[in-house]
Design an enzyme around this catalytic site. Structure first.
Site, PDB file in Angstrom:
ATOM      1  N   SER A   1       0.838  -1.207   0.000  1.00 61.19           N
ATOM      2  CA  SER A   1       0.000   0.000   0.000  1.00 61.19           C
ATOM      3  C   SER A   1       0.874   1.259   0.000  1.00 61.19           C
ATOM      4  O   SER A   1       1.996   1.249   0.518  1.00 61.19           O
ATOM      5  CB  SER A   1      -0.911  -0.012   1.227  1.00 61.19           C
ATOM      6  OG  SER A   1      -0.130  -0.126   2.386  1.00 61.19           O
TER       7      SER A   1
ATOM      8  N   GLY B   1       4.505   1.985   1.924  1.00 62.54           N
ATOM      9  CA  GLY B   1       5.643   2.255   1.038  1.00 62.54           C
ATOM     10  C   GLY B   1       6.317   3.579   1.367  1.00 62.54           C
ATOM     11  O   GLY B   1       7.546   3.679   1.394  1.00 62.54           O
TER      12      GLY B   1
ATOM     13  N   GLU C   1       6.096  -0.575  -5.686  1.00 65.49           N
ATOM     14  CA  GLU C   1       4.949  -0.855  -6.555  1.00 65.49           C
ATOM     15  C   GLU C   1       3.741  -0.855  -5.623  1.00 65.49           C
ATOM     16  O   GLU C   1       3.623  -1.718  -4.760  1.00 65.49           O
ATOM     17  CB  GLU C   1       5.096  -2.223  -7.232  1.00 65.49           C
ATOM     18  CG  GLU C   1       6.459  -2.480  -7.890  1.00 65.49           C
ATOM     19  CD  GLU C   1       6.810  -1.473  -8.967  1.00 65.49           C
ATOM     20  OE1 GLU C   1       5.892  -0.850  -9.528  1.00 65.49           O
ATOM     21  OE2 GLU C   1       8.012  -1.270  -9.216  1.00 65.49           O
TER      22      GLU C   1
ATOM     23  N   CYS D   1      -4.306  -4.865  -7.602  1.00 73.40           N
ATOM     24  CA  CYS D   1      -3.890  -3.463  -7.456  1.00 73.40           C
ATOM     25  C   CYS D   1      -4.364  -2.546  -8.576  1.00 73.40           C
ATOM     26  O   CYS D   1      -4.725  -1.408  -8.338  1.00 73.40           O
ATOM     27  CB  CYS D   1      -2.376  -3.401  -7.339  1.00 73.40           C
ATOM     28  SG  CYS D   1      -1.546  -4.304  -8.642  1.00 73.40           S
TER      29      CYS D   1
HETATM   30  P1  NAD Z   1       0.639  -3.535   3.039  1.00 76.68           P
HETATM   31  O1  NAD Z   1       1.269  -2.285   2.593  1.00 76.68           O
HETATM   32  O2  NAD Z   1      -0.185  -3.522   4.263  1.00 76.68           O
HETATM   33  O3  NAD Z   1       1.738  -4.680   3.270  1.00 76.68           O
HETATM   34  C1  NAD Z   1       2.654  -5.047   2.258  1.00 76.68           C
HETATM   35  C2  NAD Z   1       3.864  -5.705   2.913  1.00 76.68           C
HETATM   36  O4  NAD Z   1       4.522  -4.724   3.719  1.00 76.68           O
HETATM   37  C3  NAD Z   1       3.532  -6.878   3.835  1.00 76.68           C
HETATM   38  O5  NAD Z   1       4.518  -7.867   3.717  1.00 76.68           O
HETATM   39  C4  NAD Z   1       3.605  -6.224   5.212  1.00 76.68           C
HETATM   40  O6  NAD Z   1       3.895  -7.134   6.233  1.00 76.68           O
HETATM   41  C5  NAD Z   1       4.744  -5.249   5.008  1.00 76.68           C
HETATM   42  N1  NAD Z   1       4.783  -4.136   5.964  1.00 76.68           N
HETATM   43  C6  NAD Z   1       3.750  -3.552   6.628  1.00 76.68           C
HETATM   44  N2  NAD Z   1       4.209  -2.586   7.448  1.00 76.68           N
HETATM   45  C7  NAD Z   1       5.551  -2.539   7.291  1.00 76.68           C
HETATM   46  C8  NAD Z   1       6.591  -1.745   7.862  1.00 76.68           C
HETATM   47  N3  NAD Z   1       6.344  -0.808   8.778  1.00 76.68           N
HETATM   48  N4  NAD Z   1       7.865  -1.969   7.464  1.00 76.68           N
HETATM   49  C9  NAD Z   1       8.145  -2.913   6.542  1.00 76.68           C
HETATM   50  N5  NAD Z   1       7.197  -3.721   5.982  1.00 76.68           N
HETATM   51  C10 NAD Z   1       5.919  -3.525   6.348  1.00 76.68           C
HETATM   52  O7  NAD Z   1      -0.207  -4.062   1.782  1.00 76.68           O
HETATM   53  P2  NAD Z   1      -1.157  -5.320   1.718  1.00 76.68           P
HETATM   54  O8  NAD Z   1      -2.439  -5.006   2.385  1.00 76.68           O
HETATM   55  O9  NAD Z   1      -0.406  -6.543   2.076  1.00 76.68           O
HETATM   56  O10 NAD Z   1      -1.381  -5.410   0.135  1.00 76.68           O
HETATM   57  C11 NAD Z   1      -2.325  -4.693  -0.559  1.00 76.68           C
HETATM   58  C12 NAD Z   1      -1.718  -3.464  -1.201  1.00 76.68           C
HETATM   59  O11 NAD Z   1      -0.688  -3.830  -2.116  1.00 76.68           O
HETATM   60  C13 NAD Z   1      -2.741  -2.709  -2.022  1.00 76.68           C
HETATM   61  O12 NAD Z   1      -2.556  -1.337  -1.863  1.00 76.68           O
HETATM   62  C14 NAD Z   1      -2.398  -3.134  -3.434  1.00 76.68           C
HETATM   63  O13 NAD Z   1      -2.874  -2.276  -4.430  1.00 76.68           O
HETATM   64  C15 NAD Z   1      -0.909  -3.188  -3.369  1.00 76.68           C
HETATM   65  N6  NAD Z   1      -0.343  -3.977  -4.472  1.00 76.68           N
HETATM   66  C16 NAD Z   1       0.353  -3.340  -5.458  1.00 76.68           C
HETATM   67  C17 NAD Z   1       0.849  -4.073  -6.525  1.00 76.68           C
HETATM   68  C18 NAD Z   1       1.608  -3.421  -7.652  1.00 76.68           C
HETATM   69  O14 NAD Z   1       2.243  -4.134  -8.413  1.00 76.68           O
HETATM   70  N7  NAD Z   1       1.571  -2.118  -7.789  1.00 76.68           N
HETATM   71  C19 NAD Z   1       0.650  -5.448  -6.576  1.00 76.68           C
HETATM   72  C20 NAD Z   1      -0.058  -6.049  -5.549  1.00 76.68           C
HETATM   73  C21 NAD Z   1      -0.546  -5.305  -4.488  1.00 76.68           C
END
Ligand code: NAD
Length: 519
Positions: free
Chosen positions: A263, A267, A284, A318
């Protein structure tokens, strides 16, 4: 409303029987599954474990050890040692052909255990088989593409140029060293492949941090990598929560590069953390995808196509479609057909024949989506399909109904990514008005134009402020073309799946060489 195009339907489940090998892997002889560090399964030093569950049945599939700061230290040390070897035989010194050979051996093992990997996607990830099958295919497709790229793009010394009298200069391109991939839960196998193959083939040693909701496929791939013969430390997997394991990865200065998919908020947070100690990062992130339907489109056909894309992985994709702008001339027919598609999605358990809309991944997502549905109405969206919780007979799980709203220009009822089958339809007076509305978002991942006039579609599609611009298709991905986001959806870097991605996993230096000065 019946349509003449019954063949356009949502991605659908075939019945899936869980293979014994998956169950055995999850049971792990009664022990929690460990992380994978330096070629060994490692329990977490905190002695903390978490459960990973099937979101459509709430069955606990496995207990997993959570990796803490000290495991991140260990993984970085193991990866650094594997990268350097004894100075000549580290992963960085492996000839490209040998790296490719190991990668393709891993792919063969993944083909052999395809049913286990499908179980990871379907049971752990909550996905229907039609989509999961395509996801597992990406392992081979991605590996083959990046083996080809790795053979074509040389690292090391670039061409030399004379920069001054007696001074020449050239570039030197090399892998970063230790790189980490932080992966979300929605496409674990696809996104792990998109990270691991270019990163490994360009000579890096890697740390994979799978999402806490879907750790099983990365752990299984690590097991296959060991069987394939990867040297210990080249591939490491650290399961755990984002705020703990992920945060420790982001804070570790020994990790030179991070590839994050997830998300935008997370990021942005990781980018700020990495910036403190100079770790580079590519991101991404999420989107709020749009589709523009022009007045010459067949409203029934296009509504069904858009419905199929909006419901890909139950809207948890996404780049998928959440905002539709349709020409007023065909809006009523289009809206009727879209409502029909959304209302007829078969809600059910993801491993049961015929399911098209399964459970969402966890209770947090469930409440976020319900909140977004209530918000959409509060902000002026007119519900066409009302959303809300759903019941599936005989199953406990995080089930929700799809949601569809009619809006008007100026009604901002869909400002943020809602990770579900959730869409707004806004009738517009012109293609220009549609484009302006489609672009009026900080996201910029995927958008499409739907029209019989392909040239007009291309001209309009090029004006999207998105990384992927499409005509009469959506959720498109091909190796060789960049898949990345603009605005808050991604960057820096070229996105994934292209030659630039391979270069992103390397750094370039300038080397100057002067003749030895005369005394
Ligand atoms: P998220 O951002 O909550 O988590 C993604 C990853 O980050 C997980 O492994 C999580 O454990 C880790 N994370 C969370 N907090 C962190 C921190 N403080 N430090 C380091 N790592 C941390 O996202 P999600 O809910 O798992 O996935 C859904 C999101 O991903 C949506 O926004 C979706 O659109 C996006 N996404 C983007 C793409 C792309 O290619 N652009 C592809 C798939 C998903």
């Amino acid at each position: 409303m019946a349509t003449a195009h019954a063949n356009i339907q949502a991605l659908t489940a075939a019945r899936f029987e869980t293979p014994a090998k998956f169950t055995q892997f999850c049971e792990n002889g009664g022990q929690p599954l460990g992380g994978y560090i330096g070629g060994q399964s490692v329990p977490g030093s905190m002695n903390a474990t978490f459960e990973t569950v099937d979101p459509g049945s709430l069955e606990v599939l496995a207990r997993v050890s959570e990796m803490a700061e000290s495991e991140v230290d260990r993984a970085v040390a193991a990866a650094q040692a594997a990268f350097a070897g004894n100075g000549v035989n580290g992963w960085r010194d492996f000839p490209v052909d040998e790296r490719c050979e190991l990668v393709m051996k891993l792919v063969e093992l993944a083909d052999r255990d395809r049913d286990v990997l499908l179980a990871c996607e379907i049971r752990d990830g909550g996905k229907v088989s039609e989509l999961a099958e395509g996801d597992v295919d990406q392992i081979r497709a991605c590996a083959e593409y990046f083996c080809d790229v790795a053979k074509r793009i040389p690292l090391g010394d670039g061409p030399s140029q004379e920069v001054a009298d007696g001074v020449r200069g050239f570039t030197y391109r090399e892998p970063w060293g230790v790189v980490a991939g932080i992966i979300p839960w929605n496409y674990p196998i696809v996104l792990t492949s998109w990270f691991m193959f270019p990163a490994l083939l360009s000579g890096n040693c890697i740390i994979i941090k799978p999402a806490e909701d879907t750790p099983l496929s990365a752990l299984y791939l690590a097991k296959l990598a060991e069987e394939a013969g990867f040297p210990p430390g080249v591939i490491n997997v650290l399961p755990g929560r984002g705020e703990l394991t992920g945060q420790a990865i982001a804070e570790h200065p020994g990790i030179r590069y991070i590839s994050f998919t997830g998300s935008p908020g997370v990021g942005q947070h990781i980018l700020r953390t990495c910036d403190r100690h100079g770790t580079r990062m590519k991101r991404e992130m999420g989107g709020n995808g749009s589709a523009i339907v022009l007045d010459d489109a067949d409203p029934q056909v296009v509504a069904r196509m858009i419905g199929r894309h909006a419901n890909q992985h139950f809207g948890q994709t996404c780049c998928t479609i959440h905002r539709v702008f349709v020409d007023k001339k065909i809006a009523d027919d289009f809206i009727d057909a879209e409502r029909d598609f959304f209302e007829n999605l078969k809600i059910g358990y993801q491993a049961e024949e015929g399911t098209q809309l399964g459970a969402v991944i966890n209770p947090t997502q469930m409440s976020r989506i319900l909140r977004a549905q209530a918000d959409a109405i509060a902000r002026g969206g007119e519900p066409l399909v009302a959303g809300g919780p759903a019941e599936v007979q005989g199953r406990k799980g995080f089930y929700l109904k799809p949601a569809l709203y009619r809006t008007n220009p100026g009604v901002h009822c869909n400002p943020q990514e809602v990770f579900h089958t959730f869409a707004t339809i806004c009738p517009v007076s012109s293609a220009e008005e549609a484009l302006e509305l489609a672009n009026s978002t900080p996201y910029g991942l995927g958008a499409s134009v739907w029209t019989k006039d392909v040239d007009r579609g291309i001209a309009l599609a090029k004006k999207f402020r998105d990384g992927t611009c499409q005509v009469n298709c959506h959720n498109s991905i091909a190796y060789g073309l960049p898949y990345g986001g603009q605005g808050i959806s991604g960057g820096p870097g070229a996105g994934v799946n292209c030659e630039e991605t391979f270069r992103d996993y390397t750094q370039v230096k300038a080397v100057y060489v002067s003749e030895y000065p005369e005394a």
